[in-house]
Design a protein around this motif. Structure first.
Motif, mmCIF file in Angstrom:
data_model
loop_
_atom_site.group_PDB
_atom_site.id
_atom_site.type_symbol
_atom_site.label_atom_id
_atom_site.label_comp_id
_atom_site.label_asym_id
_atom_site.label_seq_id
_atom_site.Cartn_x
_atom_site.Cartn_y
_atom_site.Cartn_z
ATOM 1 N N ARG A 1 52.609 -16.796 0.942
ATOM 2 C CA ARG A 1 53.885 -16.649 -0.351
ATOM 3 C C ARG A 1 54.758 -15.701 -0.332
ATOM 4 N NH1 ARG A 1 54.402 -20.249 -4.426
ATOM 5 N NH2 ARG A 1 51.890 -20.802 -4.868
ATOM 6 N N TRP B 1 59.320 -14.068 -5.362
ATOM 7 C CA TRP B 1 60.976 -14.457 -5.734
ATOM 8 C C TRP B 1 61.246 -12.685 -5.935
ATOM 9 C CZ3 TRP B 1 65.259 -15.897 -5.002
ATOM 10 C CH2 TRP B 1 66.452 -15.129 -5.181
ATOM 11 N N VAL C 1 67.631 -20.238 -1.496
ATOM 12 C CA VAL C 1 66.662 -20.162 -2.693
ATOM 13 C C VAL C 1 66.805 -19.325 -3.951
ATOM 14 C CG1 VAL C 1 64.528 -19.145 -3.097
ATOM 15 C CG2 VAL C 1 64.397 -20.515 -0.188
ATOM 16 N N LYS D 1 62.790 -18.489 -6.649
ATOM 17 C CA LYS D 1 61.400 -19.669 -6.827
ATOM 18 C C LYS D 1 60.755 -18.495 -5.752
ATOM 19 C CE LYS D 1 62.703 -23.984 -8.495
ATOM 20 N NZ LYS D 1 61.971 -24.455 -8.679
ATOM 21 N N ASP D 2 59.168 -18.620 -5.786
ATOM 22 C CA ASP D 2 58.238 -17.824 -4.555
ATOM 23 C C ASP D 2 58.542 -19.279 -3.199
ATOM 24 O OD1 ASP D 2 57.888 -16.475 -6.460
ATOM 25 O OD2 ASP D 2 55.484 -17.301 -6.126
ATOM 26 N N THR E 1 58.944 -23.526 2.839
ATOM 27 C CA THR E 1 59.029 -24.844 1.533
ATOM 28 C C THR E 1 58.988 -24.068 -0.072
ATOM 29 O OG1 THR E 1 57.013 -25.139 1.212
ATOM 30 C CG2 THR E 1 58.211 -26.513 3.109
ATOM 31 N N VAL E 2 60.420 -24.852 -0.868
ATOM 32 C CA VAL E 2 59.770 -24.294 -2.235
ATOM 33 C C VAL E 2 59.709 -25.841 -2.226
ATOM 34 C CG1 VAL E 2 61.426 -23.160 -4.071
ATOM 35 C CG2 VAL E 2 61.763 -22.491 -2.041
ATOM 36 N N ASP E 3 58.611 -25.765 -3.575
ATOM 37 C CA ASP E 3 58.410 -27.150 -3.801
ATOM 38 C C ASP E 3 58.525 -28.268 -2.977
ATOM 39 O OD1 ASP E 3 58.951 -26.552 -6.658
ATOM 40 O OD2 ASP E 3 60.691 -25.969 -6.855
ATOM 41 N N GLN E 4 58.166 -27.975 -2.418
ATOM 42 C CA GLN E 4 57.933 -28.722 -1.384
ATOM 43 C C GLN E 4 59.135 -29.629 0.071
ATOM 44 O OE1 GLN E 4 55.240 -31.844 -2.922
ATOM 45 N NE2 GLN E 4 53.730 -31.249 -2.767
ATOM 46 N N ALA E 5 59.862 -29.040 -0.412
ATOM 47 C CA ALA E 5 61.112 -28.997 0.428
ATOM 48 C C ALA E 5 61.333 -27.984 1.578
ATOM 49 C CB ALA E 5 62.395 -29.410 -1.069
ATOM 50 N N THR E 6 61.750 -28.220 2.494
ATOM 51 C CA THR E 6 61.788 -27.195 3.613
ATOM 52 C C THR E 6 63.263 -26.491 2.962
ATOM 53 O OG1 THR E 6 60.260 -28.556 4.880
ATOM 54 C CG2 THR E 6 61.931 -26.537 6.155
#
Length: 133
Positions: free
Chosen positions: A36, A39, A90, A93-94, A116-121
Protein backbone atom coordinates in the motif's frame (compact mmCIF):
# COMPACT_ATOMS: atom_id res chain seq x y z
CA UNK A 1 12.19 -18.57 6.16
CA UNK A 2 9.45 -15.95 6.23
CA UNK A 3 10.42 -12.69 4.59
CA UNK A 4 9.77 -9.56 6.66
CA UNK A 5 9.11 -6.68 4.25
CA UNK A 6 9.58 -3.99 6.89
CA UNK A 7 13.09 -5.31 7.62
CA UNK A 8 13.98 -5.50 3.91
CA UNK A 9 12.81 -1.92 3.47
CA UNK A 10 14.62 -0.63 6.56
CA UNK A 11 17.89 -2.43 5.84
CA UNK A 12 18.19 -1.99 2.06
CA UNK A 13 16.49 1.18 0.86
CA UNK A 14 17.38 4.87 0.88
CA UNK A 15 15.64 7.09 3.42
CA UNK A 16 13.57 8.84 0.74
CA UNK A 17 12.08 5.47 -0.32
CA UNK A 18 11.17 4.77 3.30
CA UNK A 19 9.42 8.16 3.41
CA UNK A 20 6.91 6.82 0.86
CA UNK A 21 5.41 4.96 3.83
CA UNK A 22 4.92 1.68 1.96
CA UNK A 23 3.04 -0.97 3.94
CA UNK A 24 2.96 -4.68 3.10
CA UNK A 25 -0.62 -5.87 2.70
CA UNK A 26 0.17 -9.36 1.36
CA UNK A 27 3.38 -11.26 0.70
CA UNK A 28 3.27 -14.65 -0.98
CA UNK A 29 6.16 -17.08 -1.30
CA UNK A 30 5.09 -17.53 -4.94
CA UNK A 31 6.34 -14.08 -5.89
CA UNK A 32 3.11 -12.18 -5.37
CA UNK A 33 3.13 -9.06 -3.25
CA UNK A 34 0.73 -6.23 -2.51
CA UNK A 35 2.06 -3.04 -0.96
CA UNK A 36 0.00 0.00 0.00
CA UNK A 37 1.28 3.42 -1.01
CA UNK A 38 -0.54 5.74 1.40
CA UNK A 39 -1.81 9.04 0.03
CA UNK A 40 0.30 12.02 1.05
CA UNK A 41 0.09 15.62 -0.06
CA UNK A 42 3.90 15.53 -0.06
CA UNK A 43 3.76 13.13 -3.02
CA UNK A 44 1.34 15.26 -5.03
CA UNK A 45 2.43 17.39 -7.93
CA UNK A 46 0.97 20.66 -9.13
CA UNK A 47 -2.75 20.12 -9.66
CA UNK A 48 -3.01 17.73 -6.71
CA UNK A 49 -2.41 14.35 -8.39
CA UNK A 50 0.06 11.79 -7.09
CA UNK A 51 3.35 12.16 -8.96
CA UNK A 52 4.45 9.42 -11.32
CA UNK A 53 7.86 9.19 -9.67
CA UNK A 54 6.23 8.02 -6.42
CA UNK A 55 4.25 5.35 -8.28
CA UNK A 56 7.36 4.13 -10.10
CA UNK A 57 9.41 4.02 -6.89
CA UNK A 58 6.63 2.05 -5.18
CA UNK A 59 6.47 -0.41 -8.10
CA UNK A 60 10.24 -0.83 -8.16
CA UNK A 61 10.36 -1.40 -4.41
CA UNK A 62 7.50 -3.91 -4.50
CA UNK A 63 9.40 -6.03 -7.01
CA UNK A 64 12.34 -6.28 -4.60
CA UNK A 65 9.97 -7.58 -1.91
CA UNK A 66 8.42 -10.08 -4.37
CA UNK A 67 11.79 -11.46 -5.48
CA UNK A 68 12.95 -11.67 -1.87
CA UNK A 69 9.79 -13.54 -0.87
CA UNK A 70 10.17 -16.00 -3.75
CA UNK A 71 13.86 -16.56 -2.89
CA UNK A 72 13.12 -16.84 0.84
CA UNK A 73 15.36 -13.91 1.79
CA UNK A 74 16.69 -10.63 0.46
CA UNK A 75 19.41 -11.04 -2.15
CA UNK A 76 21.32 -8.24 -3.88
CA UNK A 77 19.53 -7.22 -7.08
CA UNK A 78 19.20 -4.27 -9.38
CA UNK A 79 16.63 -2.92 -11.79
CA UNK A 80 17.45 -3.60 -15.44
CA UNK A 81 14.22 -2.24 -16.88
CA UNK A 82 11.08 -0.60 -15.50
CA UNK A 83 8.41 0.35 -18.03
CA UNK A 84 5.36 2.18 -16.69
CA UNK A 85 2.10 3.28 -18.29
CA UNK A 86 0.02 5.80 -16.36
CA UNK A 87 -3.71 5.42 -16.99
CA UNK A 88 -5.51 7.85 -14.67
CA UNK A 89 -4.62 10.37 -11.98
CA UNK A 90 -4.72 9.56 -8.28
CA UNK A 91 -6.02 12.23 -5.94
CA UNK A 92 -6.49 11.74 -2.21
CA UNK A 93 -6.48 7.92 -2.18
CA UNK A 94 -4.08 5.13 -1.28
CA UNK A 95 -2.70 3.02 -4.11
CA UNK A 96 -2.36 -0.76 -3.95
CA UNK A 97 0.76 -1.96 -5.75
CA UNK A 98 0.36 -5.59 -6.77
CA UNK A 99 3.30 -7.59 -8.12
CA UNK A 100 3.27 -10.94 -9.86
CA UNK A 101 6.59 -12.49 -10.82
CA UNK A 102 6.17 -13.97 -14.28
CA UNK A 103 9.58 -15.65 -14.30
CA UNK A 104 12.22 -16.08 -11.64
CA UNK A 105 15.49 -17.40 -12.94
CA UNK A 106 18.92 -17.74 -11.46
CA UNK A 107 20.11 -14.34 -12.73
CA UNK A 108 16.97 -12.54 -13.92
CA UNK A 109 13.47 -11.91 -12.59
CA UNK A 110 10.52 -10.62 -14.61
CA UNK A 111 7.47 -8.98 -13.04
CA UNK A 112 4.11 -7.42 -13.86
CA UNK A 113 2.92 -4.67 -11.54
CA UNK A 114 -0.65 -3.36 -11.32
CA UNK A 115 -1.29 -0.18 -9.36
CA UNK A 116 -4.93 0.24 -8.39
CA UNK A 117 -7.28 2.54 -6.54
CA UNK A 118 -10.71 1.16 -5.63
CA UNK A 119 -9.98 -1.83 -7.91
CA UNK A 120 -9.42 0.43 -10.94
CA UNK A 121 -5.99 0.37 -12.59
CA UNK A 122 -4.22 3.72 -12.32
CA UNK A 123 -0.88 2.51 -13.70
CA UNK A 124 0.70 -0.67 -14.98
CA UNK A 125 4.39 -1.54 -15.08
CA UNK A 126 6.65 -4.36 -16.13
CA UNK A 127 10.11 -4.87 -14.70
CA UNK A 128 13.23 -6.89 -15.26
CA UNK A 129 15.70 -7.34 -12.40
CA UNK A 130 19.23 -8.72 -12.39
CA UNK A 131 19.82 -10.97 -9.40
CA UNK A 132 23.36 -10.33 -8.20
CA UNK A 133 23.68 -12.72 -5.30
Amino acid sequence: MTVKPEEILRDNFAPWVLELGLVAEEVGEDGTVTLRLPWSDRLAREGGALCGQALMAAADTAVVIAVSAAKGAFVPMTTVQLNTSFQRPVVGKDVLVGVRLTKLGRTLAFADIDMTVDQATVAHASAVYAILG
